[in-house]
Design a protein around this motif. Sequence first.
Motif, short mmCIF file in Angstrom:
data_model
loop_
_atom_site.label_atom_id
_atom_site.label_comp_id
_atom_site.label_asym_id
_atom_site.label_seq_id
_atom_site.Cartn_x
_atom_site.Cartn_y
_atom_site.Cartn_z
N LEU A 1 7.85 -1.20 7.79
CA LEU A 1 7.02 -0.60 8.86
C LEU A 1 8.06 -0.77 10.28
N THR B 1 1.15 -0.26 -0.80
CA THR B 1 0.23 -0.94 0.11
C THR B 1 -0.22 -2.13 -0.78
N THR C 1 8.63 5.70 -2.15
CA THR C 1 7.21 5.26 -2.77
C THR C 1 6.66 4.37 -1.62
N ARG C 2 5.59 4.67 -0.86
CA ARG C 2 4.91 3.89 -0.09
C ARG C 2 3.94 2.97 -0.88
N SER D 1 4.42 -4.80 0.90
CA SER D 1 3.94 -3.63 1.53
C SER D 1 5.14 -3.09 2.15
N VAL E 1 7.83 0.84 2.29
CA VAL E 1 8.47 2.19 1.61
C VAL E 1 9.62 1.66 0.75
N TYR F 1 2.65 7.31 -3.70
CA TYR F 1 1.93 6.31 -2.88
C TYR F 1 1.35 5.41 -4.08
#
Lengths: 113, 117
Positions: free
Chosen positions: B39, B115, B112-113, B87, B89, B10
Amino acid sequence: GDSVTQMEGPVTLSEEAFLTINCTYTATGYPSLFWYVQYPGEGLQLLLKATKADDKGSNKGFEATYRKETTSFHLEKGSVQVSDSAVYFCALSSQGGSEKLVFGKGTKLTVNP
Amino acid sequence: EAGVVQSPRYKIIEKKQPVAFWCNPISGHNTLYWYRQNLGQGPELLIRYENEEAVDDSQLPKDRFSAERLKGVDSTLKIQPAELGDSAVYLCASSTRAGVVSYNEQFFGPGTRLTVL
C-alpha cells in the motif's frame, strides 16, 4: 542499489491546469526511464519511455525528458483532463532491457472539472 | 488481443493459511514477472521467468513463497503460510523475450489484492 524518488502526492488540479510530477533516480550505468499510469481498477500501463540521455518520451499529451546531468525524468502535461485522474509511477530499468523495473512510490493525481 | 489475466482479483484469508494466485500471460510472451505492491508503494519484483526457467528470484522470500510456470505459459504464485505482512497487491506482467539492447514493454495484469487477517 538503483532507486527512484518521485514527488509525493496526492496532487489535485483543476481541468486544463498544467501538470508536473517530479522524478529523480539513482542508478549505475545508463538506465532506461519510464512513466507508468494506473487508472482506477486497471493494471499498470506504460505511458512513455526514454532510453538515453536527452531523449524525450511523449504520449497522450504527456512528455518527459531524460536529463542525465540532473538524473531526472519529470512528467509534464500542458492541460490536464478529468480522464487523466490516476496514479503515476516513475520507473527505471538499469540493465537496458526489460529484466527488472524499479518503481517509485507513485503519485496520485485527481483532476476536478 | 487479450491482456494479462489474473485470478482471483481479491482474496481474504487468515494468517497461517495458504493462498495461491494464477496468471495467464499474453499469448506468445516468453517472459513473465511477479511483482508485489504494498500500500502506497511502487511494485517490487519477486520473480522473473524466461519460458519455464526462473532467471531472477533473488527477491522472492523462499521460506514461504513459491512459484512455478509449467510449460512456459501460465504461472502460479503461492504463499504458505501467509503472514499479516503479506497483505498487498500481487501483480503479474509479461513481455516478449527480454532484450539486451532494446526494451520490451511489460504488460501488467489487474492484480490480486490479498488481505491477511
